[in-house]
Design a protein around this motif. Sequence first.
Motif, PDB file in Angstrom:
ATOM      1  N   THR A 147       0.817  -1.221   0.000  1.00 24.73           N
ATOM      2  CA  THR A 147       0.000   0.000   0.000  1.00 24.73           C
ATOM      3  C   THR A 147       0.849   1.269   0.000  1.00 24.73           C
ATOM      4  O   THR A 147       0.310   2.364  -0.124  1.00 24.73           O
ATOM      5  N   ASN A 148       2.164   1.117   0.165  1.00 26.97           N
ATOM      6  CA  ASN A 148       3.063   2.273   0.107  1.00 26.97           C
ATOM      7  C   ASN A 148       4.119   2.106  -0.982  1.00 26.97           C
ATOM      8  O   ASN A 148       5.161   2.750  -0.944  1.00 26.97           O
ATOM      9  N   CYS A 149       3.836   1.250  -1.948  1.00 29.47           N
ATOM     10  CA  CYS A 149       4.814   0.913  -2.981  1.00 29.47           C
ATOM     11  C   CYS A 149       4.730   1.895  -4.153  1.00 29.47           C
ATOM     12  O   CYS A 149       3.902   1.741  -5.049  1.00 29.47           O
ATOM     13  N   LEU A 150       5.581   2.931  -4.131  1.00 30.66           N
ATOM     14  CA  LEU A 150       5.566   3.930  -5.201  1.00 30.66           C
ATOM     15  C   LEU A 150       5.986   3.344  -6.546  1.00 30.66           C
ATOM     16  O   LEU A 150       5.670   3.887  -7.597  1.00 30.66           O
ATOM     17  N   ASP A 151       6.675   2.209  -6.517  1.00 26.28           N
ATOM     18  CA  ASP A 151       7.080   1.551  -7.765  1.00 26.28           C
ATOM     19  C   ASP A 151       5.894   0.898  -8.473  1.00 26.28           C
ATOM     20  O   ASP A 151       6.028   0.445  -9.617  1.00 26.28           O
ATOM     21  N   LEU A 152       4.755   0.838  -7.801  1.00 25.85           N
ATOM     22  CA  LEU A 152       3.587   0.184  -8.394  1.00 25.85           C
ATOM     23  C   LEU A 152       3.222   0.774  -9.748  1.00 25.85           C
ATOM     24  O   LEU A 152       2.814   0.055 -10.660  1.00 25.85           O
ATOM     25  N   VAL A 153       3.383   2.085  -9.906  1.00 27.42           N
ATOM     26  CA  VAL A 153       2.971   2.735 -11.153  1.00 27.42           C
ATOM     27  C   VAL A 153       3.802   2.266 -12.341  1.00 27.42           C
ATOM     28  O   VAL A 153       3.432   2.504 -13.484  1.00 27.42           O
ATOM     29  N   ALA A 179      -5.933  -6.984  -5.927  1.00 28.23           N
ATOM     30  CA  ALA A 179      -5.092  -8.125  -5.555  1.00 28.23           C
ATOM     31  C   ALA A 179      -3.757  -7.651  -4.978  1.00 28.23           C
ATOM     32  O   ALA A 179      -3.306  -8.145  -3.935  1.00 28.23           O
ATOM     33  N   PHE A 180      -3.133  -6.689  -5.622  1.00 24.47           N
ATOM     34  CA  PHE A 180      -1.816  -6.209  -5.190  1.00 24.47           C
ATOM     35  C   PHE A 180      -1.870  -5.639  -3.773  1.00 24.47           C
ATOM     36  O   PHE A 180      -1.009  -5.931  -2.939  1.00 24.47           O
ATOM     37  N   PHE A 181      -2.903  -4.841  -3.493  1.00 25.07           N
ATOM     38  CA  PHE A 181      -2.982  -4.191  -2.184  1.00 25.07           C
ATOM     39  C   PHE A 181      -3.373  -5.160  -1.068  1.00 25.07           C
ATOM     40  O   PHE A 181      -3.129  -4.887   0.109  1.00 25.07           O
ATOM     41  N   ASN A 182      -3.972  -6.280  -1.414  1.00 24.19           N
ATOM     42  CA  ASN A 182      -4.333  -7.279  -0.415  1.00 24.19           C
ATOM     43  C   ASN A 182      -3.271  -8.359  -0.240  1.00 24.19           C
ATOM     44  O   ASN A 182      -3.335  -9.145   0.710  1.00 24.19           O
ATOM     45  N   ASN A 203      -1.475   4.828   0.414  1.00 23.26           N
ATOM     46  CA  ASN A 203      -0.802   6.107   0.510  1.00 23.26           C
ATOM     47  C   ASN A 203      -1.375   7.108  -0.502  1.00 23.26           C
ATOM     48  O   ASN A 203      -1.512   6.803  -1.680  1.00 23.26           O
ATOM     49  N   LYS A 204      -1.685   8.313  -0.015  1.00 24.02           N
ATOM     50  CA  LYS A 204      -2.360   9.305  -0.862  1.00 24.02           C
ATOM     51  C   LYS A 204      -1.573   9.642  -2.123  1.00 24.02           C
ATOM     52  O   LYS A 204      -2.136   9.756  -3.216  1.00 24.02           O
ATOM     53  N   ASN A 205      -0.266   9.793  -1.989  1.00 21.31           N
ATOM     54  CA  ASN A 205       0.530  10.146  -3.160  1.00 21.31           C
ATOM     55  C   ASN A 205       0.636   8.994  -4.149  1.00 21.31           C
ATOM     56  O   ASN A 205       0.766   9.213  -5.357  1.00 21.31           O
ATOM     57  N   LEU A 206       0.577   7.771  -3.655  1.00 22.86           N
ATOM     58  CA  LEU A 206       0.560   6.630  -4.560  1.00 22.86           C
ATOM     59  C   LEU A 206      -0.742   6.623  -5.366  1.00 22.86           C
ATOM     60  O   LEU A 206      -0.728   6.363  -6.577  1.00 22.86           O
ATOM     61  N   ILE A 207      -1.848   6.936  -4.716  1.00 20.51           N
ATOM     62  CA  ILE A 207      -3.127   7.013  -5.443  1.00 20.51           C
ATOM     63  C   ILE A 207      -3.042   8.071  -6.540  1.00 20.51           C
ATOM     64  O   ILE A 207      -3.485   7.867  -7.668  1.00 20.51           O
ATOM     65  N   LYS A 208      -2.456   9.209  -6.210  1.00 22.10           N
ATOM     66  CA  LYS A 208      -2.323  10.285  -7.200  1.00 22.10           C
ATOM     67  C   LYS A 208      -1.518   9.815  -8.414  1.00 22.10           C
ATOM     68  O   LYS A 208      -1.898  10.071  -9.562  1.00 22.10           O
TER      69      LYS A 208
END
Length: 396
Positions: free
Chosen positions: A150-156, A194-197, A252-257
């Motif tokens: 949930t805090n993985c900025l690399d997700l994008v 799936a990723f966030f769970n 994380n809010k910035n990850l959502i952005k």
Amino acid sequence: MSKLVSIIIPVFNVEKHIRKSLNSILNQTFNVNDVEVIMVDDCSTDGSGKIIDEYSKKYDNFKAVHLDENSGAAGKPRNIGLEEASCDFVMFLDSDDFFVENAIEVLYNQINGNAELDIVLGGYQNIHGDNKQIVLPFKNSDESYFEDTTNCLDLVKINPAISAKIFRTSFLVENNIKFPEGIPGQDLVFFLDAFFNAKNVLSLNNFIVYNRILRFDDNDKSISLNVTSKYILGLIEAYNLTLDVCMNNHVNKNLIKLILLSHLQFFTNQILKDSLSLDELSSIFNSSNFENFKNHEFFNQAAEFRLIFKNIENGIFDNIDLIKYIEYNIKKEIYYNYDNITSLLKEYKRENEKLLKSLRIKEADNIYLKNRNVELNLKVNNVESSKIWRFKNLFE
């Protein structure tokens, strides 16, 4: 004897391609007798249904399912495939794409060898005629291991391409992770949920899982290349559901952005194609889908997106510069020392002014950025009173 991996294939009007997809499973280095193949026909009007029946009769581990009415997208066929799946692990394959010969073996060995893993993923290759493009999750390492998703900025950087992944079936069932039905973009919603769970996720950064065939012929066109009003409305609904998934998982809010920005850029590119008339575009942006999306509660925390929506409503669809600008400043939300902060604020203000000039926005629509510049001038004047500032606190 029980099987090891379920392969789910949604099928709709792909008689020219599906044999290659199915044969790519038969030709795996993984023992084909350990694979269960579930082919779900979404009321094809060509010979696709007969082809999957042919394979079902020839191979005991190939199962053909025929829906009573067309669902309009791959979500429902995939969900039905999940209900039918009996194996510990599940993979997906689109019926016009095909696996590389060791796709199942490599992904299965990784996820079966580590009980903590819920997802293993790799890359893929786009193919259009003689043109090929490799799409890898990451390029700076052979593997990437994720725990705090949930805090993985690399997700994008990870493409939601569903056929490049293997999932632990019990994990999907326990978390009730399903595809949204009847809309495009459902693989994005499914993957993020799936990723966030997931407890742990492994990315094989140098492994190609499958070949994705891009079809541009008007009589044989890939869904993502066939831009219609229904398709765009479906994308908007998928983005709305994406925000729900992120909020429900306390991401994380910035990850959502950043997730949102990456897909708004794709959305903008789709709108700019010539296939939609002005009347169709007007109807889209006056729809309840768009209203629900732009009024999502998340945008109470992310006011910088309002200008994008304002532009779209005013017929300014090319928001690429604005998207890149917002993305740049989100990524700058790290600690800066006192010596740098004043110049950074002034740079931010200069960039804002350039942006106002480049977007060709009506005077009345400039209020948001003009107000930001007023705020920034105040921040510059007051910055002397602090030794360290956190960048994000300056602009919230």
